[in-house]
Design a protein around this motif. Sequence first.
Motif, PDB file in Angstrom:
ATOM      1  N   ARG A  73       0.808  -1.225   0.000  1.00  0.00           N
ATOM      2  CA  ARG A  73       0.000   0.000   0.000  1.00  0.00           C
ATOM      3  C   ARG A  73       0.835   1.266   0.000  1.00  0.00           C
ATOM      4  O   ARG A  73       0.375   2.355   0.333  1.00  0.00           O
ATOM      5  N   GLY A  74       2.116   1.096  -0.389  1.00  0.00           N
ATOM      6  CA  GLY A  74       2.940   2.262  -0.676  1.00  0.00           C
ATOM      7  C   GLY A  74       3.770   2.799   0.468  1.00  0.00           C
ATOM      8  O   GLY A  74       4.387   3.859   0.333  1.00  0.00           O
ATOM      9  N   GLU A  75       3.844   2.074   1.606  1.00  0.00           N
ATOM     10  CA  GLU A  75       4.679   2.535   2.717  1.00  0.00           C
ATOM     11  C   GLU A  75       5.983   1.741   2.754  1.00  0.00           C
ATOM     12  O   GLU A  75       6.114   0.682   2.134  1.00  0.00           O
ATOM     13  N   ALA A  76       6.935   2.272   3.500  1.00  0.00           N
ATOM     14  CA  ALA A  76       8.221   1.588   3.644  1.00  0.00           C
ATOM     15  C   ALA A  76       8.000   0.212   4.288  1.00  0.00           C
ATOM     16  O   ALA A  76       7.280   0.106   5.285  1.00  0.00           O
ATOM     17  N   PRO A  77       8.613  -0.835   3.736  1.00  0.00           N
ATOM     18  CA  PRO A  77       8.405  -2.199   4.256  1.00  0.00           C
ATOM     19  C   PRO A  77       9.219  -2.462   5.524  1.00  0.00           C
ATOM     20  O   PRO A  77      10.168  -3.260   5.528  1.00  0.00           O
ATOM     21  N   VAL A  78       8.846  -1.816   6.609  1.00  0.00           N
ATOM     22  CA  VAL A  78       9.582  -1.962   7.869  1.00  0.00           C
ATOM     23  C   VAL A  78       9.219  -3.312   8.501  1.00  0.00           C
ATOM     24  O   VAL A  78       8.046  -3.576   8.767  1.00  0.00           O
ATOM     25  N   PRO A  79      10.204  -4.172   8.783  1.00  0.00           N
ATOM     26  CA  PRO A  79       9.900  -5.563   9.191  1.00  0.00           C
ATOM     27  C   PRO A  79       9.702  -5.754  10.689  1.00  0.00           C
ATOM     28  O   PRO A  79      10.126  -6.763  11.256  1.00  0.00           O
ATOM     29  N   THR A  80       9.038  -4.832  11.361  1.00  0.00           N
ATOM     30  CA  THR A  80       8.878  -4.933  12.816  1.00  0.00           C
ATOM     31  C   THR A  80       8.156  -6.212  13.215  1.00  0.00           C
ATOM     32  O   THR A  80       8.548  -6.896  14.167  1.00  0.00           O
ATOM     33  N   GLU A  81       7.085  -6.538  12.490  1.00  0.00           N
ATOM     34  CA  GLU A  81       6.294  -7.742  12.789  1.00  0.00           C
ATOM     35  C   GLU A  81       7.148  -8.997  12.656  1.00  0.00           C
ATOM     36  O   GLU A  81       7.112  -9.891  13.498  1.00  0.00           O
ATOM     37  N   ARG A  82       7.947  -9.070  11.603  1.00  0.00           N
ATOM     38  CA  ARG A  82       8.820 -10.231  11.408  1.00  0.00           C
ATOM     39  C   ARG A  82       9.859 -10.318  12.525  1.00  0.00           C
ATOM     40  O   ARG A  82      10.171 -11.411  13.010  1.00  0.00           O
ATOM     41  N   MET A  83      10.396  -9.182  12.919  1.00  0.00           N
ATOM     42  CA  MET A  83      11.410  -9.180  13.972  1.00  0.00           C
ATOM     43  C   MET A  83      10.850  -9.713  15.285  1.00  0.00           C
ATOM     44  O   MET A  83      11.529 -10.443  16.007  1.00  0.00           O
ATOM     45  N   LEU A  84       9.607  -9.360  15.597  1.00  0.00           N
ATOM     46  CA  LEU A  84       8.988  -9.858  16.822  1.00  0.00           C
ATOM     47  C   LEU A  84       8.824 -11.370  16.761  1.00  0.00           C
ATOM     48  O   LEU A  84       9.140 -12.088  17.728  1.00  0.00           O
ATOM     49  N   ARG A  85       8.347 -11.878  15.626  1.00  0.00           N
ATOM     50  CA  ARG A  85       8.182 -13.331  15.484  1.00  0.00           C
ATOM     51  C   ARG A  85       9.523 -14.042  15.573  1.00  0.00           C
ATOM     52  O   ARG A  85       9.650 -15.093  16.205  1.00  0.00           O
ATOM     53  N   ASP A  86      10.535 -13.481  14.934  1.00  0.00           N
ATOM     54  CA  ASP A  86      11.852 -14.111  14.948  1.00  0.00           C
ATOM     55  C   ASP A  86      12.496 -14.076  16.333  1.00  0.00           C
ATOM     56  O   ASP A  86      13.255 -14.987  16.701  1.00  0.00           O
ATOM     57  N   ALA A  87      12.195 -13.023  17.103  1.00  0.00           N
ATOM     58  CA  ALA A  87      12.853 -12.855  18.409  1.00  0.00           C
ATOM     59  C   ALA A  87      12.390 -13.882  19.430  1.00  0.00           C
ATOM     60  O   ALA A  87      13.165 -14.274  20.311  1.00  0.00           O
ATOM     61  N   ARG A  88      11.145 -14.340  19.303  1.00  0.00           N
ATOM     62  CA  ARG A  88      10.566 -15.147  20.384  1.00  0.00           C
ATOM     63  C   ARG A  88      11.305 -16.455  20.639  1.00  0.00           C
ATOM     64  O   ARG A  88      11.403 -16.931  21.782  1.00  0.00           O
ATOM     65  N   ILE A  89      11.871 -17.051  19.597  1.00  0.00           N
ATOM     66  CA  ILE A  89      12.505 -18.355  19.728  1.00  0.00           C
ATOM     67  C   ILE A  89      13.749 -18.306  20.608  1.00  0.00           C
ATOM     68  O   ILE A  89      14.154 -19.308  21.202  1.00  0.00           O
ATOM     69  N   ASN A  90      14.353 -17.125  20.743  1.00  0.00           N
ATOM     70  CA  ASN A  90      15.607 -17.034  21.482  1.00  0.00           C
ATOM     71  C   ASN A  90      15.450 -17.344  22.963  1.00  0.00           C
ATOM     72  O   ASN A  90      16.423 -17.692  23.632  1.00  0.00           O
ATOM     73  N   LEU A  91      14.226 -17.234  23.480  1.00  0.00           N
ATOM     74  CA  LEU A  91      13.981 -17.590  24.870  1.00  0.00           C
ATOM     75  C   LEU A  91      13.815 -19.093  25.044  1.00  0.00           C
ATOM     76  O   LEU A  91      13.636 -19.582  26.160  1.00  0.00           O
ATOM     77  N   ILE A  92      13.889 -19.826  23.927  1.00  0.00           N
ATOM     78  CA  ILE A  92      13.671 -21.276  23.947  1.00  0.00           C
ATOM     79  C   ILE A  92      14.911 -22.044  23.496  1.00  0.00           C
ATOM     80  O   ILE A  92      15.314 -23.016  24.143  1.00  0.00           O
ATOM     81  N   ILE A  93      15.528 -21.637  22.385  1.00  0.00           N
ATOM     82  CA  ILE A  93      16.630 -22.418  21.819  1.00  0.00           C
ATOM     83  C   ILE A  93      17.870 -22.388  22.713  1.00  0.00           C
ATOM     84  O   ILE A  93      18.087 -21.448  23.455  1.00  0.00           O
ATOM     85  N   GLU A  94      18.656 -23.445  22.613  1.00  0.00           N
ATOM     86  CA  GLU A  94      19.906 -23.612  23.353  1.00  0.00           C
ATOM     87  C   GLU A  94      19.696 -23.435  24.859  1.00  0.00           C
ATOM     88  O   GLU A  94      20.540 -22.895  25.566  1.00  0.00           O
ATOM     89  N   GLY A  95      18.551 -23.929  25.322  1.00  0.00           N
ATOM     90  CA  GLY A  95      18.219 -23.851  26.738  1.00  0.00           C
ATOM     91  C   GLY A  95      17.170 -22.794  26.990  1.00  0.00           C
ATOM     92  O   GLY A  95      17.445 -21.601  26.848  1.00  0.00           O
ATOM     93  N   THR A  96      15.941 -23.209  27.335  1.00  0.00           N
ATOM     94  CA  THR A  96      14.890 -22.241  27.631  1.00  0.00           C
ATOM     95  C   THR A  96      15.305 -21.376  28.827  1.00  0.00           C
ATOM     96  O   THR A  96      16.211 -21.728  29.584  1.00  0.00           O
ATOM     97  N   SER A  97      14.614 -20.260  28.994  1.00  0.00           N
ATOM     98  CA  SER A  97      14.919 -19.402  30.145  1.00  0.00           C
ATOM     99  C   SER A  97      14.777 -20.178  31.444  1.00  0.00           C
ATOM    100  O   SER A  97      15.560 -19.995  32.393  1.00  0.00           O
TER     101      SER A  97
END
Length: 611
Positions: free
Chosen positions: A401-425
């Motif tokens: 729709r003509g706006e800058a494709p800022v990937p904030t939504e993707r970054m949030l989805r990608d960030a969540r796994i880090n609290l799980i991989i290589e040992g959950t919190s």
Amino acid sequence: MSAAGSEEKRSLEVAEAAREGEWRRPSFVKAMFMGQLQPELLFPFPEQDAADRAAGDEILAQVREFLAKNLDADRIDRTGNIPKPLIAGLAKLGLFGIKIPKEYGGLGLSQINYNRIIHLVSSHCASTAVFLSAHQSIGVPQPLKMFGTPEQKQTYLPRLAAGAISAFALTEPGVGSDPSRMSTRAVRSEDGESWILNGEKLWITNGPIAELLIVMARTNDPEADKPEITAFIVEGDSPGLERVHRCDFMGLKGLRNGLLRFTDVRVPAENVLGGVGEGLRLALITLNTGRLTLPAACAAAMKQALAIAVDFGNSRCQWGAPVGHHEAVAAKIARMSADIFAVDSLTWLTSAMADGGTQDIRLEAAMAKLYCTEALWRCTDDAVQVRGGRGYETADSLRGRGEAPVPTERMLRDARINLIIEGTSEIMHLFIAREALDAHLKVAGMSGATGKMDIKSAAAYYAKWYPLLWLPRAAVLKSVDLPFALKVHFWYLERATRRLARDLFHMMLRHRQGLQKKQRVLARLVDSGAELFAMAAVLARALSPGAPPGADKLADLFCRQARRRLNRLHRAVYFNDDGRDYRLAREILAGQYPWLEENILSTWKEQDSGS
């Protein structure tokens, strides 16, 4: 003892047996839990050697140019695929062998430069960064470097450096983080020249496309009290190795991760890595080093999140002013900035510790992983909130729709796994707590994971040790020369370190050997230690000659915020609702509150396979 109790004891004993050995080198974090602040281990903040930095700068310039021209992160997220030409280009740059020695065809770079590269890639595409990291942080290269024979290194390291994708296969569908229940088995062939591997492995990053794998399997009788776990180097095209399913996740859409099945897979005897029965220890030591990559990836994503929030805060006007000028948004940007400085400081501090090799960093690496991944989640969540609806909208939709494709939504989805991989919190809390308790357990004469306390031995030691925890240590306070605005935080750091040790001691007295089951109490103590470690890192970096402009202000803000969190954690150690929470949760699990699930449609229950 109940069956559940016996199973728990067995699991604890297996984990205890696999722990690293004696503490032969100093550890800043370990000393903190004994009430000792050792600033000489952090001050002065370690600066990267000029020649090493120049080597990193050279490859970083090439990587930056390549990524800008060839890596479309939104396309990877949309299609769920990292293109083969991109993988070939990464291999050509040498990014499959960043830490592999030059004699085997790798770049031979330091941990700091490795993390600088992963940092850059992570800032643009988390899927590609995890793909590269899984290959060499916890894939075949790292354990092979540490535990491989000269023949194994000569056979496999050149292939890996040239682009052979690798994976690390530990987790199983019904096992998770409990190695005592591992069901994948390897038995010797009749001629003794090979092992026959059978079982399944789940959530194996790069598994569906791996050319080489490290596979963990049990090599003794399944009825034995303690499993003997061994690591094997397995060829990806071995007959009987089946890629059963590719997993699809909330984020990291480009990741090739899946379920692997081994049916009579024949592995040559010379492909045992590190010795028969040494697999779990190998895995834990590999993960210690592998976790160092996560802080770098977190720092990069957080910086990108801040850049997005700052841009929107300046450009978007609401109620007559840029949104960043409104106090609620400004508070988020300030907190993001302070947390970034802490995460960045922890990243380069622990990287330098790994390169230096003079300290035992098992606790430092685990704490950095725990702290930085939690901070990343807060930061990306704040970035989405700052952008509002635009933060929740996908980059493709914004572009459409003509706006800058800022990937904030993707970054949030990608960030969540880090609290799980290589040992959950949660697992990190328990791992850190167990290692932190080690010195206390030895003083108390408690053997193994469930031993009883030797009251007399403990009393003799603590009668001398405990009173000193109430006295300031003048030599420590005078050992670091900081501006007054930061010196007060250093004084607090010294006091809070002694308070942490007192809190831990008080909980040992209250709960005795039962403390190891008080997970929420231990988590608060670990979180307190993590805040103190982060404070020490930012103060050391702020004092460094190479500190970036404004580091003193960011360090001051971070320490102020950390002190408030620490005071809340300290109070919650003594005043909490843990018992009530647990009792109520058990009642809910027993089905005593069925009305809490009324008037919902749960079709997944009908489709549940029982896993």
